[in-house]
Write a protein that holds these residues in place. Structure first.
Motif, PDB file in Angstrom:
ATOM      1  N   TYR A   1       0.842  -1.195   0.000  1.00  0.00           N
ATOM      2  CA  TYR A   1       0.000   0.000   0.000  1.00  0.00           C
ATOM      3  C   TYR A   1       0.883   1.253   0.000  1.00  0.00           C
ATOM      4  N   ASN A   2       1.903   1.265   0.867  1.00  0.00           N
ATOM      5  CA  ASN A   2       2.801   2.418   0.933  1.00  0.00           C
ATOM      6  C   ASN A   2       3.547   2.608  -0.380  1.00  0.00           C
ATOM      7  N   ALA A   3       3.971   1.520  -1.008  1.00  0.00           N
ATOM      8  CA  ALA A   3       4.648   1.611  -2.308  1.00  0.00           C
ATOM      9  C   ALA A   3       3.686   2.143  -3.374  1.00  0.00           C
ATOM     10  N   ALA A   4       2.425   1.757  -3.299  1.00  0.00           N
ATOM     11  CA  ALA A   4       1.423   2.262  -4.247  1.00  0.00           C
ATOM     12  C   ALA A   4       1.227   3.770  -4.054  1.00  0.00           C
TER      13      ALA A   4
ATOM     14  N   PHE B   1      -3.992  -6.774  -3.770  1.00  0.00           N
ATOM     15  CA  PHE B   1      -4.858  -6.558  -4.922  1.00  0.00           C
ATOM     16  C   PHE B   1      -4.061  -5.997  -6.090  1.00  0.00           C
ATOM     17  N   TYR B   2      -3.212  -5.013  -5.791  1.00  0.00           N
ATOM     18  CA  TYR B   2      -2.325  -4.416  -6.790  1.00  0.00           C
ATOM     19  C   TYR B   2      -0.910  -4.523  -6.246  1.00  0.00           C
ATOM     20  N   ILE B   3       0.005  -4.959  -7.068  1.00  0.00           N
ATOM     21  CA  ILE B   3       1.396  -5.091  -6.654  1.00  0.00           C
ATOM     22  C   ILE B   3       2.189  -4.001  -7.374  1.00  0.00           C
ATOM     23  N   PRO B   4       2.642  -2.985  -6.633  1.00  0.00           N
ATOM     24  CA  PRO B   4       3.333  -1.854  -7.251  1.00  0.00           C
ATOM     25  C   PRO B   4       4.552  -2.289  -8.068  1.00  0.00           C
TER      26      PRO B   4
ATOM     27  N   ILE C   1      -6.030  -2.567   4.549  1.00  0.00           N
ATOM     28  CA  ILE C   1      -4.600  -2.740   4.780  1.00  0.00           C
ATOM     29  C   ILE C   1      -4.382  -3.809   5.847  1.00  0.00           C
ATOM     30  N   VAL C   2      -3.496  -4.738   5.517  1.00  0.00           N
ATOM     31  CA  VAL C   2      -3.182  -5.844   6.413  1.00  0.00           C
ATOM     32  C   VAL C   2      -1.715  -5.705   6.806  1.00  0.00           C
ATOM     33  N   ASP C   3      -1.452  -5.699   8.125  1.00  0.00           N
ATOM     34  CA  ASP C   3      -0.077  -5.516   8.584  1.00  0.00           C
ATOM     35  C   ASP C   3       0.766  -6.780   8.497  1.00  0.00           C
TER      36      ASP C   3
END
Length: 156
Positions: free
Chosen positions: A10-13, A108-111, A73-75
């Motif tokens: 998520y952070n990379a996205a 879901f999306y891989i940056p 978001i999953v930690d």
């Protein structure tokens, strides 16, 4: 559909979105610069290219924002309960070829900035076939219009 993201993904996205926003702004500025050059917008290949680039970056930005919209978001990966789940590594054997592959059921999306080797989206056709399976089970499903048969060899 639930859009699960590992926090790192998520952070990379979000970083990818920032970069794309910057490129979209630059492309918009290029349109103005090309239009203000001696030729204006008529018969001006620089203007046409700047418009194309602006459209490309704007569309990509929209797509990226859509990918993370409503994200959960999953930690960390859930506890291993012996079945294929989000965040788990799974070794599968494709029965027709006999080839074994290792996959990680991922965001879901891989940056694009991440090492994507062996990562598959939890929303991909393969992940949907495998989810919930236990070691030793064989699952059948369609991938790219072809029926495939997979055996779950190992789950980590």
């Amino acid at each position: 559909m639930t859009k699960l993201f590992l926090r790192e993904h998520y952070n990379a996205a979000l970083e990818e979105i920032k970069t794309t926003e910057s490129r979209a702004r630059e492309a918009t500025q290029s349109i103005a610069e090309a239009a203000s050059s001696g030729n204006g917008w008529h018969d001006n290949p620089e203007f046409d290219e700047a418009q194309r680039q602006s459209s490309l970056w704007t569309n990509q930005l929209s797509q990226l924002r859509n990918f993370i919209s409503g994200a959960t978001i999953v930690d960390s990966a859930p506890k291993n309960d012996g079945s294929v789940r989000f965040g788990r590594e799974v070794t599968v054997k494709e029965e027709t070829s006999g080839k074994e592959e290792i996959y990680v059921i991922s965001s879901f999306y891989i940056p694009t900035s991440l090492d994507r080797k062996n990562l598959i989206s939890h929303a991909s056709p393969l992940a949907e076939i495998l989810m919930g399976s236990k070691e030793g089970e064989t699952k059948i499903g369609a991938i790219a219009g072809k029926t495939k048969k997979f055996t779950i060899v190992k789950i980590n």
